[in-house]
Design a protein around this motif. Structure first.
Motif, short mmCIF file in Angstrom:
data_model
loop_
_atom_site.label_atom_id
_atom_site.label_comp_id
_atom_site.label_asym_id
_atom_site.label_seq_id
_atom_site.Cartn_x
_atom_site.Cartn_y
_atom_site.Cartn_z
N THR A 291 0.85 -1.19 0.00
CA THR A 291 0.00 0.00 0.00
C THR A 291 0.89 1.24 0.00
O THR A 291 1.91 1.28 0.67
CB THR A 291 -0.96 0.02 1.21
N VAL B 169 -0.32 6.29 7.40
CA VAL B 169 -1.37 6.71 8.31
C VAL B 169 -1.70 8.19 8.14
O VAL B 169 -2.88 8.58 8.13
CB VAL B 169 -0.94 6.41 9.76
N LEU C 278 -3.74 8.69 5.15
CA LEU C 278 -5.11 8.26 5.37
C LEU C 278 -5.87 9.23 6.26
O LEU C 278 -7.06 9.48 6.06
CB LEU C 278 -5.12 6.87 6.01
N ASN D 251 -9.25 10.99 5.28
CA ASN D 251 -10.47 10.88 6.10
C ASN D 251 -11.01 12.24 6.48
O ASN D 251 -12.22 12.45 6.53
CB ASN D 251 -10.19 10.04 7.34
N GLU E 137 3.50 1.83 11.75
CA GLU E 137 2.13 1.36 11.58
C GLU E 137 1.61 1.80 10.22
O GLU E 137 2.02 2.82 9.67
CB GLU E 137 1.21 1.87 12.69
N GLN F 59 -2.30 1.92 8.12
CA GLN F 59 -3.73 1.72 8.25
C GLN F 59 -4.26 1.42 6.86
O GLN F 59 -3.99 2.16 5.91
CB GLN F 59 -4.36 3.00 8.79
N ILE G 211 -5.87 -4.37 -0.44
CA ILE G 211 -4.44 -4.66 -0.69
C ILE G 211 -4.16 -6.15 -0.69
O ILE G 211 -3.01 -6.57 -0.81
CB ILE G 211 -3.55 -3.98 0.38
#
Lengths: 663, 293
Positions: A44, A48, A51, A55, B236, B238, B244
């Motif tokens: 991907t 974060v 995203l 959002n 991390e 998300q 994916i």
């Protein structure tokens, strides 16, 4: 900025839904420790922070989308130019539609809406390029809509404008717009504008389908906007009044309707006689949107011929319209005979049919045929327009037959007529007294030309000059021929010697003469119980039936129906003034006089959304005539709504895109 | 102790043989072939005589036929020194409940140990994460198994993985060639790991890599927006697994296949153990693949 449907903003809390969804979505995120994290990260491209930004954008777009939808539903009125200015519309053909129904007499900021509209039209005409065709559409005294073409003479239309007066009828908005559109179609101009000065009350638009105005580019509704509706509103009358006379005691029931959104406290309702003597007075409170019955008990005059009355509501919002035209005929209703040989006879016939207190309007072509229409009990008033009929022998013969006569003729006319003005008048005469009361102290708008004075009849013993021209000759005089009166007016009806038939004072003058003639007639002894409403409600404890006999002797059988604990009969509506009889089963007969009050109907203004819908594709704007000069309210249906809808679509697409990306 | 020595499991493994595919060096006679040729009973091959060779093994019959000296060489079965390397890094804690990769690795280690001990081979154990943890030198006898089980049972996943260090450490401590069984998820720098595996292999050790893979690591079965964190370092991401999954599966497949291919090319025994199968099935599968050719 104002909104047509502001109550949609009650739904503003649903803006919280995207926020709640966002929080809920955040709470639902699972945390997983994953060994092959480095492979996931490579799969991907969004981290974060990326995203979170997506959002946040999604949240903003969703909130904006809902806000946009609410805004579109609320229908904003964007501030625009104060009025269709002379510069931007100078080259456009335009039609002024002037709503001259009684509700336009509402007082706003010390001026009636009608006067303000006339002033606005006049000012607009003066600023226009005189080579541009324009027209005025308004209700003439005939009660019909009329298109007055201006041509290139601005003064002409201004003169016509000044002659307009309030007419006690409903103003048919759709017909007026269609007439304006027809006129604009004849101008051949590329830019066409209709300026509609109106209060847009609901009755104007009743039974109006969606309009098609192919020749009209834009319509401006210039009037009260929303301001009057919410702040002052209208007061009107609903239903009719009923007068009951028992000996010397008279009782009058009427109804006052409050069309406002606010209560009307201490409303003074007066019952006046023909000479404005207050017979009785009541103070009532009418709640918003409700009706209130008003009952007047008063001592009936000994001579009951003096009982025609009007109702008067004393309120600063009203100047003239507050005089309720409830004119109860106390006397046998007259018949007016109208000659058919002159050119404007149809006009006169129509005008009298609509407004005259006469029961019958009878066209005739020659005096010889008059006896065929004669009814013994009625007052007959004959309008004469042929000079040959004006000889003394003819007048005496007619008088002997019981006719009152109104004689119009001009003995001689000049090729280049001199102009005369009415310089004096006997305003104490019954015919003129109410005119003076209503502010008509002169007849400045009359153009009179003739070469010879009215002929003198040597056998006539009594004559009264009512109106006198500047050269001292009488223009209107009352003669007594035999037992009846003859009114001679020194002009013809065809409009060649004067423009009296087109003047604002013509019909009132005729009506007063009619009333005057009626007052001199003997009255029917049974005509004291009158009903000025449009129908009669009867109720009894047991089933009953009756026959409703209308003025033309049409019999309508009626059978009672049980409702609300009693057996009831509602008679058909009395559509025109006249004598109506109720024949009971027992054979007894009651006589009623119905004189339906002229009224406009529902005076509540129609909301702009409905008007826009009725206007179909024609762009329209709403302007407050009494608004501040720098600010007025217009709505551009074709731009604002579509822009908001376009924004909604774009936001919806953005939402879909962002939602897909943020997955 | 009971956790790993399941009698049913052990009975199913009884009779099976674990044979090193390659000849390993042994100190006692066993079932494995010794790399030291010469003194055993089973003839292996001839080789040309060179000065210094023991003349006792000259094959005179060939000399009579050909006039040249050939030395007879023999293969002898030796006992195998096996080393089981168990990865105890934090990534081995992945799994649901008790079914973690580490517990599975423990089972596998015990099974392998039992098999080898049963055929009189000596087995050693080493655990490692980012450093070598516990180390038990190879011994034989079933008593030794209990000792190993005791250690395996108490393993706690911790720290990151450093397979290279463990391999290097072990390679430097093993004097003789033996069998090294690496039980790990191989989550480390792939190139480095492969380089060190080749290094160990070049040192003539038999090398068996048991690559543990949890089914979830292959399929990425999660639904809805998920925040993924690495278990051995910070960071991390998300993501919605649905979006994916395909790309991830391709990358995992590529990653695992790289190990398989490289191991195959370098004669390293490689077995991908997917944890959706019972341990014994995995062991049987390994043994089936490792029957002598």
């Amino acid at each position: 900025m104002q909104f047509l449907n502001p109550w949609y903003f009650w739904f503003l809390p649903i803006l919280a839904i995207p926020v709640i969804l966002n929080i809920w979505k955040k709470l639902r995120i699972k945390d997983v420790e994953f060994p092959y994290f480095f492979l996931l990260a490579a799969s991907t491209s969004k981290n974060v922070i990326h995203l979170k930004i997506l959002n946040l954008l999604l949240l903003i777009v969703r909130i904006l989308l809902i806000a946009c939808i609410l805004l579109a539903l609320a229908r904003p009125l964007f501030t625009a130019s104060p009025s269709p200015s002379a510069t931007d519309a100078a080259a456009s053909a335009r039609v002024y539609i002037l709503d001259n129904s009684p509700s336009m007499e509402v007082m706003v900021k010390g001026k009636t809406l009608f006067d303000a509209a006339r002033t606005a039209i006049e000012n607009d005409i003066r600023t226009q390029n005189t080579s541009i065709p324009c027209a005025l559409v308004t209700i003439s005294q005939t009660g019909m809509l009329e298109t007055i073409r201006c041509g290139t003479n601005a003064d002409q239309i201004i003169n016509e404008l000044r002659r307009t007066a309030i007419q006690p009828v409903r103003f048919p908005a759709a017909e007026a717009l269609s007439m304006a559109d027809a006129f604009l179609g004849t101008t051949g101009r590329m830019d066409t504008t209709t300026l509609f000065f109106t209060d847009n009350q609901k009755s104007n638009w009743q039974d109006t389908p969606a309009l098609s105005l192919p020749n009209t580019d834009e319509v401006y509704f210039i009037g009260t906007g929303d301001e009057i509706y919410t702040e002052t509103g209208w007061t009107g009358y609903s239903g009719g009044s009923r007068l009951v006379v028992s000996g010397n005691n008279a009782s009058l029931n009427s109804t006052v309707m409050n069309y406002r959104k606010t209560d009307l406290d201490n409303l003074i309702v007066q019952c006046l006689t023909y000479d404005n003597t207050v017979l009785a007075e009541k103070t009532v409170t009418v709640r918003a949107g409700e009706t209130e019955s008003v009952q007047f008990d008063f001592l009936a005059p000994a001579d009951k011929r003096f009982m025609p009355f009007t109702l008067y509501i004393d309120h600063p919002d009203f100047v003239y319209d507050n005089r309720l035209p409830v004119s109860v005929p106390v006397y046998p209703s007259p018949a007016v005979y109208v000659p058919t040989e002159y050119t404007d006879s149809i006009y006169l016939y129509a005008a009298l049919t609509l407004y005259s207190p006469a029961t019958r309007i009878v066209p005739y072509s020659s005096i010889a045929e008059l006896s065929a229409y004669t009814e013994p009990s009625e007052t007959r008033i004959l309008i004469l327009s042929t000079p040959q009929q004006a000889d003394q022998a003819s007048l005496q013969q007619l008088s002997a037959q019981g006719y009152f006569s109104i004689l119009f003729f001009a003995p001689g006319e000049q090729a280049q007529p001199a102009r005369y003005a009415i310089t004096s008048g006997d305003f104490s005469h019954f015919v003129l007294s109410p005119l003076r009361y209503s502010g008509v102290n002169s007849f400045d708008d009359l153009f009179i030309s003739r070469s010879e004075p009215t002929p003198l009849y040597p056998q006539i013993t009594r004559r009264k000059k009512i109106l006198v021209l500047s050269d001292g000759t009488p223009f209107l005089e009352e003669l007594t021929v035999g037992k009846k009166s003859v009114f001679i007016c020194a002009t013809d009806l065809n409009g060649t010697a004067s423009n009296i038939t087109r003047s604002a004072s013509f019909l009132p003058l005729l009506h007063r003469i009619t009333d005057y003639c009626v007052m001199q007639s003997s009255h029917h002894p049974d005509y004291y119980n009158r009903n000025t409403g449009t129908s009669l409600s009867l109720s009894e404890d047991a089933p009953f039936s009756a026959t409703w006999i209308q003025p033309d002797n049409t019999r309508v059988p009626l059978t009672s129906r049980f409702a609300a604990g009693r057996y009831r009969i509602e008679t058909p509506r009395a559509m025109k003034p006249g004598f109506y009889r109720l024949l009971h089963e027992s054979g007894t007969e009651e006589l009623f006089v119905f004189a339906p009050a002229l009224q406009e109907g529902n005076m509540e203004p129609l909301d702009q959304t409905t008007i826009i819908e009725k206007m179909n594709d024609t762009p329209c704007q709403f302007i407050n005539l009494h608004g501040d000069e720098d600010e007025s309210y217009t709505t551009k249906k074709d731009i604002s709504t579509q822009l908001i809808l376009l924004a909604c679509v774009l936001l919806a697409l953005a939402e879909l895109g962002l939602a897909n990306i943020s997955l | 102790m009971r956790k790993y020595l399941d009698p049913a499991l052990l009975s199913r493994l009884q009779g099976l043989e674990l044979k090193a595919r390659l000849v390993v060096e042994g100190t006692i006679s066993g079932m494995h072939k010794s790399p030291f040729k010469g003194f055993s009973v089973e003839f292996a091959e001839h080789k040309s005589y060179f000065q210094g060779d023991d003349i006792r093994y000259i094959d005179w019959k060939i000399f009579a036929r050909t006039g040249k000296y050939f030395i007879k060489q023999f293969e002898e079965d030796t006992n195998l020194k096996s080393y089981i390397l168990v990865d105890t890094s934090k990534s081995m804690a992945f799994g649901k409940g008790d079914n973690t990769k580490l517990s599975y690795a423990g089972f596998l280690a015990v099974c392998m140990s039992y098999l080898m001990l049963a055929q009189r081979d000596s087995v050693g154990l080493a655990t490692f994460s980012n450093e070598v943890g516990k180390y038990i030198p190879p011994r034989n006898g079933m008593g030794h198994l209990h000792h190993m089980v005791g250690i395996l049972e108490n393993l706690v996943p911790s720290a990151s993985t450093n397979i290279c260090l463990a391999l290097k450490h072990l390679a430097s401590h093993i004097k003789r060639r033996g069998l090294i069984v690496l039980i790990s998820d191989l989550i480390d720098d792939q190139d480095s790991v492969l380089r060190h595996l080749k290094y160990v292999r070049r040192m003539k050790h038999e090398l068996i890599v048991l690559h543990l893979v949890h089914p979830d690591e292959l399929s990425l079965p999660y639904r809805g927006t998920t925040r993924f964190r690495p278990d051995e370092y910070d960071g991390e991401i998300q993501a919605n697994p649905d979006s994916i999954r395909t790309a991830y599966r391709a990358r995992v497949s590529e990653y695992l296949d790289a190990y398989k291919t490289q191991c195959w090319q370098n004669d390293i025994g490689y077995h991908r153990i997917v944890m959706d199968k019972p341990v014994e099935e995995s062991v049987l599968h390994i043994l089936a693949q490792r029957r002598p050719r």
